[in-house]
Motif scaffolding. Structure first.
Motif, PDB file in Angstrom:
ATOM      1  N   THR A  74       0.830  -1.202   0.000  1.00 18.94           N
ATOM      2  CA  THR A  74       0.000   0.000   0.000  1.00 18.94           C
ATOM      3  C   THR A  74       0.863   1.250   0.000  1.00 18.94           C
ATOM      4  OG1 THR A  74      -1.720  -1.136   1.237  1.00 18.94           O
ATOM      5  CG2 THR A  74      -1.772   1.257   1.257  1.00 18.94           C
ATOM      6  N   GLN A  75       1.796   1.277   0.898  1.00 17.99           N
ATOM      7  CA  GLN A  75       2.628   2.466   1.034  1.00 17.99           C
ATOM      8  C   GLN A  75       3.446   2.743  -0.224  1.00 17.99           C
ATOM      9  OE1 GLN A  75       4.809   2.743   4.776  1.00 17.99           O
ATOM     10  NE2 GLN A  75       6.530   3.649   3.674  1.00 17.99           N
ATOM     11  N   SER A  76       4.018   1.686  -0.804  1.00 14.01           N
ATOM     12  CA  SER A  76       4.837   1.862  -2.003  1.00 14.01           C
ATOM     13  C   SER A  76       3.993   2.361  -3.170  1.00 14.01           C
ATOM     14  CB  SER A  76       5.514   0.544  -2.370  1.00 14.01           C
ATOM     15  OG  SER A  76       6.311   0.080  -1.294  1.00 14.01           O
ATOM     16  N   LEU A  77       2.813   1.766  -3.314  1.00 19.52           N
ATOM     17  CA  LEU A  77       1.930   2.183  -4.397  1.00 19.52           C
ATOM     18  C   LEU A  77       1.488   3.636  -4.214  1.00 19.52           C
ATOM     19  CD1 LEU A  77      -0.206  -1.047  -4.845  1.00 19.52           C
ATOM     20  CD2 LEU A  77       1.360  -0.047  -6.517  1.00 19.52           C
ATOM     21  N   ARG A  78       1.237   4.014  -2.969  1.00 24.13           N
ATOM     22  CA  ARG A  78       0.855   5.394  -2.709  1.00 24.13           C
ATOM     23  C   ARG A  78       1.967   6.349  -3.110  1.00 24.13           C
ATOM     24  NH1 ARG A  78      -3.120   3.669  -2.376  1.00 24.13           N
ATOM     25  NH2 ARG A  78      -4.881   3.867  -0.963  1.00 24.13           N
ATOM     26  N   ASP A  79       3.186   5.988  -2.756  1.00 23.71           N
ATOM     27  CA  ASP A  79       4.322   6.842  -3.097  1.00 23.71           C
ATOM     28  C   ASP A  79       4.463   6.983  -4.608  1.00 23.71           C
ATOM     29  OD1 ASP A  79       4.939   7.295  -0.468  1.00 23.71           O
ATOM     30  OD2 ASP A  79       6.385   5.668  -0.340  1.00 23.71           O
ATOM     31  N   LEU A  80       4.321   5.871  -5.293  1.00 24.46           N
ATOM     32  CA  LEU A  80       4.433   5.906  -6.752  1.00 24.46           C
ATOM     33  C   LEU A  80       3.302   6.727  -7.361  1.00 24.46           C
ATOM     34  CD1 LEU A  80       5.467   2.195  -7.437  1.00 24.46           C
ATOM     35  CD2 LEU A  80       6.874   4.230  -7.760  1.00 24.46           C
ATOM     36  N   GLU A  81       2.123   6.585  -6.761  1.00 21.85           N
ATOM     37  CA  GLU A  81       0.982   7.347  -7.258  1.00 21.85           C
ATOM     38  C   GLU A  81       1.207   8.847  -7.017  1.00 21.85           C
ATOM     39  OE1 GLU A  81      -2.605   6.495  -5.209  1.00 21.85           O
ATOM     40  OE2 GLU A  81      -3.848   7.706  -6.560  1.00 21.85           O
ATOM     41  N   ARG A  82       1.688   9.139  -5.841  1.00 18.31           N
ATOM     42  CA  ARG A  82       1.934  10.530  -5.509  1.00 18.31           C
ATOM     43  C   ARG A  82       2.942  11.165  -6.454  1.00 18.31           C
ATOM     44  NH1 ARG A  82       3.769  14.645  -1.387  1.00 18.31           N
ATOM     45  NH2 ARG A  82       5.891  13.868  -1.292  1.00 18.31           N
ATOM     46  N   ASP A  83       3.917  10.396  -6.873  1.00 18.18           N
ATOM     47  CA  ASP A  83       4.940  10.915  -7.779  1.00 18.18           C
ATOM     48  C   ASP A  83       4.475  10.920  -9.228  1.00 18.18           C
ATOM     49  OD1 ASP A  83       6.495  11.207  -5.597  1.00 18.18           O
ATOM     50  OD2 ASP A  83       8.093   9.850  -6.236  1.00 18.18           O
ATOM     51  N   GLY A  84       3.264  10.445  -9.465  1.00 14.25           N
ATOM     52  CA  GLY A  84       2.734  10.465 -10.820  1.00 14.25           C
ATOM     53  C   GLY A  84       3.267   9.368 -11.715  1.00 14.25           C
ATOM     54  N   LEU A  85       3.827   8.333 -11.126  1.00  9.06           N
ATOM     55  CA  LEU A  85       4.370   7.235 -11.926  1.00  9.06           C
ATOM     56  C   LEU A  85       3.345   6.127 -12.123  1.00  9.06           C
ATOM     57  CD1 LEU A  85       7.879   6.953 -10.228  1.00  9.06           C
ATOM     58  CD2 LEU A  85       7.327   8.074 -12.385  1.00  9.06           C
ATOM     59  N   VAL A  86       2.410   6.062 -11.217  1.00 15.39           N
ATOM     60  CA  VAL A  86       1.417   4.995 -11.243  1.00 15.39           C
ATOM     61  C   VAL A  86       0.027   5.599 -11.044  1.00 15.39           C
ATOM     62  CG1 VAL A  86       0.512   3.084  -9.844  1.00 15.39           C
ATOM     63  CG2 VAL A  86       2.922   3.102 -10.513  1.00 15.39           C
ATOM     64  N   SER A  87      -0.940   5.072 -11.780  1.00 19.12           N
ATOM     65  CA  SER A  87      -2.320   5.509 -11.603  1.00 19.12           C
ATOM     66  C   SER A  87      -3.109   4.453 -10.837  1.00 19.12           C
ATOM     67  CB  SER A  87      -2.975   5.763 -12.956  1.00 19.12           C
ATOM     68  OG  SER A  87      -3.063   4.549 -13.681  1.00 19.12           O
ATOM     69  N   ARG A  88      -4.152   4.884 -10.190  1.00 22.08           N
ATOM     70  CA  ARG A  88      -4.951   3.990  -9.361  1.00 22.08           C
ATOM     71  C   ARG A  88      -6.409   4.165  -9.745  1.00 22.08           C
ATOM     72  NH1 ARG A  88      -7.703   4.858  -4.508  1.00 22.08           N
ATOM     73  NH2 ARG A  88      -7.829   3.044  -3.130  1.00 22.08           N
ATOM     74  N   GLU A  89      -7.049   3.064 -10.107  1.00 24.75           N
ATOM     75  CA  GLU A  89      -8.442   3.134 -10.500  1.00 24.75           C
ATOM     76  C   GLU A  89      -9.262   2.136  -9.688  1.00 24.75           C
ATOM     77  OE1 GLU A  89     -11.094   3.159 -14.609  1.00 24.75           O
ATOM     78  OE2 GLU A  89      -9.032   2.479 -14.629  1.00 24.75           O
ATOM     79  N   VAL A  90     -10.303   2.660  -9.063  1.00 21.94           N
ATOM     80  CA  VAL A  90     -11.156   1.811  -8.227  1.00 21.94           C
ATOM     81  C   VAL A  90     -12.390   1.381  -9.013  1.00 21.94           C
ATOM     82  CG1 VAL A  90     -12.451   1.656  -6.076  1.00 21.94           C
ATOM     83  CG2 VAL A  90     -10.398   3.090  -6.203  1.00 21.94           C
ATOM     84  N   PHE A  91     -12.649   0.103  -9.020  1.00 22.51           N
ATOM     85  CA  PHE A  91     -13.851  -0.408  -9.667  1.00 22.51           C
ATOM     86  C   PHE A  91     -14.873  -0.745  -8.597  1.00 22.51           C
ATOM     87  CE2 PHE A  91     -10.397  -1.174 -12.599  1.00 22.51           C
ATOM     88  CZ  PHE A  91     -10.915  -0.723 -13.799  1.00 22.51           C
ATOM     89  N   PRO A  92     -16.044  -0.144  -8.674  1.00 21.86           N
ATOM     90  CA  PRO A  92     -17.039  -0.274  -7.596  1.00 21.86           C
ATOM     91  C   PRO A  92     -17.753  -1.614  -7.617  1.00 21.86           C
ATOM     92  CG  PRO A  92     -17.913   1.071  -9.358  1.00 21.86           C
ATOM     93  CD  PRO A  92     -16.524   0.698  -9.764  1.00 21.86           C
ATOM     94  N   THR A  93     -16.989  -2.651  -7.702  1.00 21.72           N
ATOM     95  CA  THR A  93     -17.568  -3.982  -7.582  1.00 21.72           C
ATOM     96  C   THR A  93     -17.693  -4.290  -6.101  1.00 21.72           C
ATOM     97  OG1 THR A  93     -15.369  -4.940  -7.654  1.00 21.72           O
ATOM     98  CG2 THR A  93     -16.537  -4.745  -9.736  1.00 21.72           C
ATOM     99  N   LYS A  94     -18.246  -5.428  -5.780  1.00 21.40           N
ATOM    100  CA  LYS A  94     -18.255  -5.812  -4.375  1.00 21.40           C
ATOM    101  C   LYS A  94     -17.868  -7.279  -4.240  1.00 21.40           C
ATOM    102  CE  LYS A  94     -23.213  -6.553  -4.621  1.00 21.40           C
ATOM    103  NZ  LYS A  94     -24.455  -6.685  -3.978  1.00 21.40           N
ATOM    104  N   PRO A  95     -16.804  -7.498  -3.541  1.00 23.83           N
ATOM    105  CA  PRO A  95     -15.957  -6.468  -2.918  1.00 23.83           C
ATOM    106  C   PRO A  95     -15.191  -5.673  -3.957  1.00 23.83           C
ATOM    107  CG  PRO A  95     -15.026  -8.644  -2.578  1.00 23.83           C
ATOM    108  CD  PRO A  95     -16.315  -8.853  -3.269  1.00 23.83           C
ATOM    109  N   PRO A  96     -14.798  -4.464  -3.612  1.00 19.92           N
ATOM    110  CA  PRO A  96     -14.149  -3.584  -4.576  1.00 19.92           C
ATOM    111  C   PRO A  96     -12.823  -4.127  -5.084  1.00 19.92           C
ATOM    112  CG  PRO A  96     -13.905  -2.734  -2.368  1.00 19.92           C
ATOM    113  CD  PRO A  96     -14.840  -3.885  -2.281  1.00 19.92           C
ATOM    114  N   SER A  97     -12.506  -3.760  -6.301  1.00 20.57           N
ATOM    115  CA  SER A  97     -11.197  -4.114  -6.824  1.00 20.57           C
ATOM    116  C   SER A  97     -10.506  -2.833  -7.283  1.00 20.57           C
ATOM    117  CB  SER A  97     -11.327  -5.094  -7.987  1.00 20.57           C
ATOM    118  OG  SER A  97     -11.931  -4.474  -9.081  1.00 20.57           O
ATOM    119  N   VAL A  98      -9.206  -2.810  -7.165  1.00 20.95           N
ATOM    120  CA  VAL A  98      -8.432  -1.627  -7.523  1.00 20.95           C
ATOM    121  C   VAL A  98      -7.332  -2.023  -8.487  1.00 20.95           C
ATOM    122  CG1 VAL A  98      -7.008   0.263  -6.654  1.00 20.95           C
ATOM    123  CG2 VAL A  98      -8.904  -0.618  -5.266  1.00 20.95           C
TER     124      VAL A  98
END
Lengths: 136, 136
Positions: A74-98
């Motif tokens: 989680t933390q690594s992905l957040r850092d990468l996302e924050r730096d604009g290297l990785v995008s994060r997309e949430v799919f509102p399935t249940k249970p959710p998938s990202v």
DNA sequence: CAGCATCCGTTATGATACTG
DNA sequence: CAGTATCATAACGGATGCTG
């Protein structure tokens, strides 16, 4: 057109290096330190490599990287996302998938990563030999 | 439209990356992790850059890097020496002086370092912007 | 499923004082 | 000058349990 950083290791490298000889150590100012702080993290590069083959979900990443904890993932992905290297997309399935994917910026980083990877691969044996010699 | 990673930086990069997708996390086996463990150290890359312009003495390195402690400088140089990237020569003057220099292997690492440095330099602004956007 | 909060041991790094 | 030794602390990272 003459932006040939493709294959000229020789002369301009030292020039470039020299520009950073007196670089400040503050990551907020020095690009080297700033990028390094990311590259240096234990998992980020591995994650970039995983994502280089296409978007992946959280659990898929955890499985494939192997022994990374959810916390660090989680933390690594957040850092990468924050730096604009990785995008994060949430799919509102249940249970959710990202789903995580490389951004354009992230993809552009694959080249330096690949060069580093190649060098590592080509010289790993030499390094290991040097260590044996040094320790002996 | 899928967000397929349409624009490959170079076709062979992904192939290379793919080879490391399932790479073991043990540094003793995985060249990536092994090299990264060195690159990742706070000071080693900076020292390599310092030494790229020629041999330097211990005190000169400490002065030029800026805020590195003697402890970390010694340790970082030892690690680089152990990996065969840096050589160490003692001159029996009094008081003694010690000169550090890049080995051939060390010099060969300047190319991947330069590529990384260039990328960092070229994209530092984008990264910083991404951070601002993310934090906001 | 994805991810956050908490606890806790390990490692990295700095400050300081001392030595050949 | 070029380290070494010691101590203290901060950052890192794993394990676990909880939640939408």
């Amino acid at each position: 057109m003459t932006r040939a950083h493709a294959s000229n290791p020789a002369p301009d490298i030292l020039t470039l290096m020299a520009a950073y000889e007196g670089a400040p150590d503050d990551p907020a100012v020095c690009p080297i330190r700033d990028v390094l702080d990311r590259v240096a993290q234990k998992w980020t590069l591995l994650l970039m490599i995983q994502l280089s083959t296409g978007p992946k979900r959280f659990s898929a990443l955890q499985r494939q990287v192997g022994d990374i904890s959810k916390r660090m993932l989680t933390q690594s992905l957040r850092d990468l996302e924050r730096d604009g290297l990785v995008s994060r997309e949430v799919f509102p399935t249940k249970p959710p998938s990202v789903e995580y994917a490389l951004t354009d910026l992230g993809r552009s980083s694959l080249e330096p990563i690949a060069v580093l990877t190649q060098w590592a691969d080509n010289n790993h044996d030499r390094i290991r030999q040097a260590r044996v010699a040094f320790d002996g």
